[in-house]
Design an enzyme around this catalytic site. Structure first.
Site, short mmCIF file in Angstrom:
data_model
loop_
_atom_site.label_atom_id
_atom_site.label_comp_id
_atom_site.label_asym_id
_atom_site.label_seq_id
_atom_site.Cartn_x
_atom_site.Cartn_y
_atom_site.Cartn_z
N GLY A 143 -8.74 4.10 7.30
CA GLY A 143 -8.46 5.59 7.35
C GLY A 143 -6.99 6.09 7.34
N PHE A 144 -6.35 4.97 8.11
CA PHE A 144 -4.71 5.13 8.52
C PHE A 144 -3.93 3.82 8.24
CE2 PHE A 144 -7.43 8.14 10.52
CZ PHE A 144 -6.95 9.44 10.39
N GLY A 145 -2.77 4.01 7.80
CA GLY A 145 -1.82 2.79 7.72
C GLY A 145 -1.33 2.66 9.50
N HIS B 275 -8.44 1.10 -4.16
CA HIS B 275 -9.39 0.86 -2.89
C HIS B 275 -10.18 2.04 -2.44
CE1 HIS B 275 -9.36 0.01 1.68
NE2 HIS B 275 -10.70 -0.04 1.27
N MET C 88 -11.31 -5.91 5.44
CA MET C 88 -10.46 -5.14 6.13
C MET C 88 -10.38 -5.61 7.55
SD MET C 88 -10.11 -2.45 4.16
CE MET C 88 -9.04 -1.76 5.53
N SER D 185 0.77 -1.30 0.02
CA SER D 185 0.09 0.05 -0.11
C SER D 185 0.73 1.28 0.06
CB SER D 185 -0.75 0.05 1.30
OG SER D 185 -1.39 1.47 1.60
N HIS E 161 -1.04 -1.30 -4.27
CA HIS E 161 -2.32 -1.04 -3.58
C HIS E 161 -2.67 0.54 -3.40
CE1 HIS E 161 -6.28 -1.90 -1.37
NE2 HIS E 161 -5.66 -1.28 -0.36
N MET F 88 -8.90 8.16 -0.13
CA MET F 88 -9.59 8.53 0.87
C MET F 88 -10.18 9.88 0.54
SD MET F 88 -7.52 7.26 4.26
CE MET F 88 -6.63 5.37 4.10
N MET G 34 -12.18 4.58 -0.58
CA MET G 34 -12.83 4.78 0.86
C MET G 34 -13.34 6.10 0.66
SD MET G 34 -9.68 3.30 2.95
CE MET G 34 -8.60 3.31 1.52
N ASP H 124 -4.64 3.45 -2.15
CA ASP H 124 -5.73 3.83 -1.25
C ASP H 124 -6.41 5.33 -1.34
OD1 ASP H 124 -5.95 1.68 0.60
OD2 ASP H 124 -3.97 2.18 1.43
N GLY I 288 1.29 -2.17 4.20
CA GLY I 288 1.91 -0.73 3.87
C GLY I 288 2.96 -0.44 4.98
N ASP J 24 -6.58 -6.73 4.14
CA ASP J 24 -5.88 -5.19 4.17
C ASP J 24 -5.92 -4.74 5.67
OD1 ASP J 24 -4.96 -2.68 3.83
OD2 ASP J 24 -6.69 -2.06 2.44
N GLY J 25 -4.73 -4.46 6.05
CA GLY J 25 -4.55 -3.90 7.41
C GLY J 25 -3.78 -4.54 8.47
N GLY J 26 -2.68 -4.04 8.68
CA GLY J 26 -1.66 -4.49 9.82
C GLY J 26 -1.06 -5.97 9.46
C1 DX5 Z 1 -6.32 1.54 5.64
C2 DX5 Z 1 -5.68 1.26 4.30
C3 DX5 Z 1 -4.66 0.28 4.17
C4 DX5 Z 1 -3.43 0.74 4.90
C5 DX5 Z 1 -2.59 -0.66 5.04
O1 DX5 Z 1 -7.32 2.52 5.35
O2 DX5 Z 1 -6.79 0.60 3.15
O3 DX5 Z 1 -4.49 -0.04 3.02
O4 DX5 Z 1 -2.64 1.41 3.97
O5 DX5 Z 1 -1.77 -0.22 6.08
P1 DX5 Z 1 -0.76 -1.10 7.00
O6 DX5 Z 1 -0.54 -2.11 6.20
O7 DX5 Z 1 0.48 -0.19 7.49
O8 DX5 Z 1 -1.74 -1.40 7.95
ZN ZN Z 2 -6.30 -0.19 1.49
#
Ligand code: DX5
Ligand code: ZN
Length: 224
Positions: free
Chosen positions: A146-148, A70, A141, A11, A36, A40, A72, A38, A201, A179-181
């Site tokens: 919203g945030f990485g 993606h 998800m 990401s 990927h 927003m 959002m 993102d 990400g 996606d996420g963590g």
């Molecule tokens: C969150 C995004 C993710 C994010 C993943 O809203 O959709 O794609 O960037 O980041 P990491 O891998 O750091 O959780």
């Molecule tokens: Zn994403």
């Protein structure tokens, strides 16, 4: 599942935006499969990122790898059109962000892209029931968007397992993305639950050597 069937999609939310083209080139050279992307809008989620012009710039810069957009954002249809013109490969959106999910999925496909739906951690997979045969991708998800850099929510693993069994039972070719963590320490467990496409990400862009971390992720997917 054979290792080659796994997709790693860094990401770019965690990339250095001041040198985005170079960052994308480096991570692809380092072995990433997709990018990927993102999007927003400071409305559907409380953050603001990048739009179709940036996607087009990456294509103009020579990036040919699949770009996994993606969304959002709410509403979705106008941006679906813009991103398909700007070179997106996949476009996914959150069903609650569209007032007509079928129409938005058709719009993605009619514009030549692959279509997917994204479920937040608290949305149940039954929401997908009536759209299953239209989906090239299902994105679960494992953080609230919203945030990485957030922690993986463990309870999503159970959803991954259930979704994988529905995909298999119906003989669908739908990719199952998470996606996420996602990081080296959990990618294998998530793959074992049934995901085949991994967004990551901060765990990739936060490392000094992208090749090393991507290779380690692949190795951990390979272990018997
Ligand atoms: C969150 C995004 C993710 C994010 C993943 O809203 O959709 O794609 O960037 O980041 P990491 O891998 O750091 O959780
Ligand atoms: Zn994403």
């Amino acid at each position: 599942m054979a290792t080659k069937d796994y997709i790693i999609a860094p990401s770019i939310l965690s990339a250095d935006f001041s040198r985005l083209g170079e960052e994308v080139n480096s991570v692809l050279k380092a072995g990433a499969d997709w990018i990927h992307f993102d999007v927003m809008d400071n409305h559907y989620v409380p953050n603001l990122t990048i739009g179709p012009m940036v996607c087009q710039s990456l294509r103009d810069y020579g990036i040919t790898a699949p770009i996994d957009v993606h969304l959002m954002v709410k509403p979705v249809d106008q941006l679906i059109k813009s991103f398909s013109k700007a070179g997106a490969t996949y476009i996914t959106f959150h069903p609650e962000a569209s007032d007509d999910v079928d129409r938005s999925l058709d719009l993605i496909k009619d514009n030549g892209c692959k279509a997917g739906l994204v479920l937040n951690p608290d949305i149940s997979i039954e929401v997908l029931d009536s759209f299953l045969d239209k989906l090239d991708m299902i994105l679960l998800m494992s953080v609230f968007p919203g945030f990485g850099g957030q922690e993986f929510i463990d309870s999503v693993l159970d959803k991954v397992t259930k979704m994988r069994s529905i995909i298999n039972k119906n003989n669908l070719k739908t990719r199952l993305e998470i996606d996420g963590g996602i990081k080296l320490e959990n990618i294998r467990e998530v793959a074992d639950a049934g995901a085949d496409t991994f967004v990551s990400g901060s765990a990739i862009f936060g490392e000094p050597d992208y090749s090393e971390i991507i290779q380690k992720m692949r190795d951990s997917l390979k272990v018997e």
